[in-house]
Scaffold this motif. Structure first.
Motif, PDB file in Angstrom:
ATOM      1  N   GLY A 196     -15.714  24.455 -35.399  1.00  0.00           N
ATOM      2  CA  GLY A 196     -15.282  25.836 -35.274  1.00  0.00           C
ATOM      3  C   GLY A 196     -16.417  26.821 -35.496  1.00  0.00           C
ATOM      4  O   GLY A 196     -16.563  27.814 -34.767  1.00  0.00           O
ATOM      5  N   LEU A 197     -17.239  26.544 -36.497  1.00  0.00           N
ATOM      6  CA  LEU A 197     -18.364  27.423 -36.794  1.00  0.00           C
ATOM      7  C   LEU A 197     -19.421  27.383 -35.693  1.00  0.00           C
ATOM      8  O   LEU A 197     -20.003  28.417 -35.332  1.00  0.00           O
ATOM      9  CB  LEU A 197     -18.981  27.036 -38.133  1.00  0.00           C
ATOM     10  CG  LEU A 197     -18.118  27.334 -39.362  1.00  0.00           C
ATOM     11  CD1 LEU A 197     -18.622  26.560 -40.581  1.00  0.00           C
ATOM     12  CD2 LEU A 197     -18.098  28.835 -39.664  1.00  0.00           C
ATOM     13  N   MET A 198     -19.705  26.185 -35.161  1.00  0.00           N
ATOM     14  CA  MET A 198     -20.658  26.087 -34.049  1.00  0.00           C
ATOM     15  C   MET A 198     -20.176  26.876 -32.839  1.00  0.00           C
ATOM     16  O   MET A 198     -20.934  27.630 -32.224  1.00  0.00           O
ATOM     17  CB  MET A 198     -20.849  24.619 -33.656  1.00  0.00           C
ATOM     18  CG  MET A 198     -21.768  23.818 -34.536  1.00  0.00           C
ATOM     19  SD  MET A 198     -21.932  22.121 -33.886  1.00  0.00           S
ATOM     20  CE  MET A 198     -23.190  21.481 -34.987  1.00  0.00           C
ATOM     21  N   LEU A 224     -20.420  31.597 -29.222  1.00  0.00           N
ATOM     22  CA  LEU A 224     -19.692  32.674 -28.568  1.00  0.00           C
ATOM     23  C   LEU A 224     -20.238  34.042 -28.985  1.00  0.00           C
ATOM     24  O   LEU A 224     -20.464  34.917 -28.132  1.00  0.00           O
ATOM     25  CB  LEU A 224     -18.202  32.579 -28.898  1.00  0.00           C
ATOM     26  CG  LEU A 224     -17.444  31.377 -28.307  1.00  0.00           C
ATOM     27  CD1 LEU A 224     -16.034  31.300 -28.886  1.00  0.00           C
ATOM     28  CD2 LEU A 224     -17.392  31.443 -26.790  1.00  0.00           C
ATOM     29  N   SER A 225     -20.451  34.226 -30.277  1.00  0.00           N
ATOM     30  CA  SER A 225     -20.972  35.510 -30.753  1.00  0.00           C
ATOM     31  C   SER A 225     -22.342  35.805 -30.167  1.00  0.00           C
ATOM     32  O   SER A 225     -22.643  36.943 -29.793  1.00  0.00           O
ATOM     33  CB  SER A 225     -21.045  35.506 -32.284  1.00  0.00           C
ATOM     34  OG  SER A 225     -19.757  35.415 -32.863  1.00  0.00           O
ATOM     35  N   LYS A 226     -23.167  34.784 -30.077  1.00  0.00           N
ATOM     36  CA  LYS A 226     -24.506  34.955 -29.523  1.00  0.00           C
ATOM     37  C   LYS A 226     -24.451  35.406 -28.067  1.00  0.00           C
ATOM     38  O   LYS A 226     -25.353  36.104 -27.580  1.00  0.00           O
ATOM     39  CB  LYS A 226     -25.278  33.635 -29.643  1.00  0.00           C
ATOM     40  CG  LYS A 226     -26.775  33.731 -29.409  1.00  0.00           C
ATOM     41  CD  LYS A 226     -27.444  32.396 -29.683  1.00  0.00           C
ATOM     42  CE  LYS A 226     -28.948  32.456 -29.454  1.00  0.00           C
ATOM     43  NZ  LYS A 226     -29.628  33.305 -30.453  1.00  0.00           N
ATOM     44  N   ARG A 237     -30.149  26.338 -31.145  1.00  0.00           N
ATOM     45  CA  ARG A 237     -29.710  27.359 -30.187  1.00  0.00           C
ATOM     46  C   ARG A 237     -28.965  28.484 -30.895  1.00  0.00           C
ATOM     47  O   ARG A 237     -29.109  29.664 -30.551  1.00  0.00           O
ATOM     48  CB  ARG A 237     -28.821  26.709 -29.127  1.00  0.00           C
ATOM     49  CG  ARG A 237     -28.353  27.654 -28.034  1.00  0.00           C
ATOM     50  CD  ARG A 237     -27.597  26.896 -26.957  1.00  0.00           C
ATOM     51  NE  ARG A 237     -27.147  27.778 -25.894  1.00  0.00           N
ATOM     52  CZ  ARG A 237     -26.466  27.380 -24.829  1.00  0.00           C
ATOM     53  NH1 ARG A 237     -26.180  26.087 -24.682  1.00  0.00           N
ATOM     54  NH2 ARG A 237     -26.083  28.253 -23.916  1.00  0.00           N
ATOM     55  N   ILE A 238     -28.170  28.111 -31.880  1.00  0.00           N
ATOM     56  CA  ILE A 238     -27.437  29.102 -32.664  1.00  0.00           C
ATOM     57  C   ILE A 238     -28.390  29.957 -33.494  1.00  0.00           C
ATOM     58  O   ILE A 238     -28.167  31.144 -33.716  1.00  0.00           O
ATOM     59  CB  ILE A 238     -26.422  28.380 -33.585  1.00  0.00           C
ATOM     60  CG1 ILE A 238     -25.280  27.792 -32.750  1.00  0.00           C
ATOM     61  CG2 ILE A 238     -25.882  29.297 -34.672  1.00  0.00           C
ATOM     62  CD1 ILE A 238     -24.444  26.766 -33.491  1.00  0.00           C
ATOM     63  N   GLY A 239     -29.487  29.339 -33.950  1.00  0.00           N
ATOM     64  CA  GLY A 239     -30.415  30.021 -34.849  1.00  0.00           C
ATOM     65  C   GLY A 239     -30.137  29.716 -36.303  1.00  0.00           C
ATOM     66  O   GLY A 239     -30.515  30.484 -37.187  1.00  0.00           O
ATOM     67  N   ALA A 240     -29.472  28.566 -36.558  1.00  0.00           N
ATOM     68  CA  ALA A 240     -29.094  28.203 -37.925  1.00  0.00           C
ATOM     69  C   ALA A 240     -29.766  26.916 -38.374  1.00  0.00           C
ATOM     70  O   ALA A 240     -29.325  26.283 -39.324  1.00  0.00           O
ATOM     71  CB  ALA A 240     -27.576  28.049 -38.020  1.00  0.00           C
ATOM     72  N   ASP A 284     -18.195  18.284 -27.830  1.00  0.00           N
ATOM     73  CA  ASP A 284     -17.018  19.046 -27.396  1.00  0.00           C
ATOM     74  C   ASP A 284     -17.335  20.538 -27.360  1.00  0.00           C
ATOM     75  O   ASP A 284     -16.987  21.252 -26.408  1.00  0.00           O
ATOM     76  CB  ASP A 284     -15.848  18.830 -28.358  1.00  0.00           C
ATOM     77  CG  ASP A 284     -15.231  17.444 -28.269  1.00  0.00           C
ATOM     78  OD1 ASP A 284     -15.613  16.663 -27.377  1.00  0.00           O
ATOM     79  OD2 ASP A 284     -14.357  17.156 -29.108  1.00  0.00           O
ATOM     80  N   VAL A 285     -17.960  21.013 -28.426  1.00  0.00           N
ATOM     81  CA  VAL A 285     -18.324  22.430 -28.502  1.00  0.00           C
ATOM     82  C   VAL A 285     -19.241  22.809 -27.339  1.00  0.00           C
ATOM     83  O   VAL A 285     -19.077  23.860 -26.714  1.00  0.00           O
ATOM     84  CB  VAL A 285     -19.001  22.738 -29.858  1.00  0.00           C
ATOM     85  CG1 VAL A 285     -19.666  24.109 -29.842  1.00  0.00           C
ATOM     86  CG2 VAL A 285     -17.981  22.651 -30.991  1.00  0.00           C
ATOM     87  N   HIS A 286     -20.207  21.954 -27.047  1.00  0.00           N
ATOM     88  CA  HIS A 286     -21.119  22.212 -25.934  1.00  0.00           C
ATOM     89  C   HIS A 286     -20.346  22.418 -24.636  1.00  0.00           C
ATOM     90  O   HIS A 286     -20.574  23.400 -23.906  1.00  0.00           O
ATOM     91  CB  HIS A 286     -22.093  21.045 -25.786  1.00  0.00           C
ATOM     92  CG  HIS A 286     -22.840  21.025 -24.489  1.00  0.00           C
ATOM     93  ND1 HIS A 286     -23.970  21.791 -24.272  1.00  0.00           N
ATOM     94  CD2 HIS A 286     -22.607  20.347 -23.332  1.00  0.00           C
ATOM     95  CE1 HIS A 286     -24.407  21.577 -23.050  1.00  0.00           C
ATOM     96  NE2 HIS A 286     -23.597  20.706 -22.455  1.00  0.00           N
TER      97      HIS A 286
END
Length: 389
Positions: A14-16, A21-23, A58-61, A304-306
């Motif tokens: 969920g966090l990924m 999405l926010s990015k 990619r997220i920056g985390a 899945d997230v990808h």
């Protein structure tokens, strides 16, 4: 309240998804029935494939992950009094990283807080509605008040027991499951790892795994009957048992100490099909479970997230439904390959009570063949480091 995507569940998947999405400028709200401390108190796996590492970057985390994570270029199989190393980097050009899921989740939570994206914790009776139509919404209760979030899509990242899969029962959902006749007794201890890489042990007394979370924290497992209770296992009994199952040189160098967490986890393989129901998508453990032998649980959630993010990004950016229409088939193709690998590793390394002497001999022959065949080792290595998205 309205958003574009409601994400049920604030675990890693969920966090990924929320971060991606926010990015991309896609508004989202994450909702969870528990709070941050509860989620961070759960002990989970710690082997990351290159795909999951890439998503964190990619997220920056990924800064702390790269600083503290341990790159592993191989792992060992122990059987019949010998040990054979599967040289992941040499065979595939790729390594894996040991970095605890709890720490990865912490990094993603911190990243979300810094971004200002909204997360709702301690939400009771979370329920998705009307996802078969064009105007889905999610309701939840907090402080005795029922709230509603209208949205375009719902991502069910809420685990095996969450409300998302429950909501699609009777709507064409088909499930496939295999339950294994044993569990893993796991111990987490602040002691240095017995080896710089993981050791998977096949022994007459049952499977054992020597793994780690950091240079000073180790995670060990032994196969136990499902009838065993964790309170029946003292720390001393655990250390005695695992030392019986690993090679003598490993047992002699193993540093023991008090456990900081001890639990027994049953093993199962589970897949739900399809993963899309109108505007609701099942992601991660909501759609599939793997036995931990192949280190695929968190990594499958990341893939899945990808696929889901790619579909949602295409929907909002290009006004195309092709990606979300293809999500289930794309994800399931990779899921079933990982399920096959996790099942094969489980069958190869564990002792099954009903297999008898013939089954044991076949298992030993398979391990012997694996140790002598570079193509067989390469196939194992390719699956272990993770098939491409």
């Amino acid at each position: 309240m309205r958003t574009q995507v409601v994400i049920i569940g604030s675990g890693p998947s969920g966090l990924m998804l929320g971060a991606l999405l926010s990015k991309s400028g896609i508004d989202n709200i994450i909702i969870d029935r528990v709070d941050r401390d509860y989620i961070l108190g759960r002990i989970r796996a710690g082997v990351l494939e290159v795909g999951a590492i890439g998503l964190m970057d990619r997220i920056g985390a990924g800064e702390r992950m790269h600083r503290e994570g341990l790159l592993h270029d191989g792992f060992s199989l122990s059987f019949s009094g010998r040990r054979h190393r599967i040289a992941l980097k040499e065979l595939t050009g790729t390594s894996v990283m040991v970095y605890g899921q709890t720490e990865l989740t912490r990094d993603l939570m911190d990243h979300r807080e810094q971004s200002g994206a909204k997360t709702i914790y301690n939400a009771g009776n979370v329920t998705p509605h009307e996802f078969d139509g064009e105007k889905p919404y999610v309701t939840y209760e907090r402080d005795g008040v029922t709230h509603r979030i209208d949205c375009d899509f719902i991502a069910g990242c809420d685990g095996y027991h969450g409300p998302s899969r429950s909501a699609v029962q009777g709507k064409g959902l088909q499930t496939y499951e295999k339950v294994y006749p044993f569990g893993w007794l796991g111990v987490l201890a602040d002691v240095p790892p017995v080896h710089h890489e993981l050791i998977y042990a096949n022994h007459a007394r049952g499977f054992a795994l020597c793994s780690q979370r950091s240079p000073t924290r180790s995670r060990y497992y032994v196969q136990v009957p499902l009838t065993d209770k964790v309170e029946e296992w003292s720390d001393d009994a655990f250390w005695d048992e695992i030392r019986r199952r690993v090679p003598e040189d490993v047992a002699q160098s193993m540093v023991t100490g008090p456990s900081i967490e001890k639990s027994i986890a049953p093993l199962r393989s589970f897949v739900a099909e399809p993963l899309r129901f109108g505007r609701l998508f099942l992601v991660g453990d909501a759609g599939h479970i793997v036995p931990p032998t192949g280190a695929k649980g968190l990594n499958l959630a990341a893939s899945d997230v990808h696929y889901l993010f790619a579909g949602l990004e295409e929907f909002y950016g290009e006004k195309s439904k092709a990606g979300i229409d293809a999500y289930s088939a794309r994800a399931l193709r990779r899921i079933w390959k990982a399920e096959r690998f996790s099942w094969s590793m489980t069958m190869l390394m564990h002792r099954f009570p009903d297999d008898g002497e013939f089954g044991q001999k076949v298992q030993e022959a398979e391990l012997d063949y694996l140790a002598s065949s570079v193509p067989a080792q390469t196939a194992m290595a390719e699956n272990y480091v993770g098939l491409p998205y």
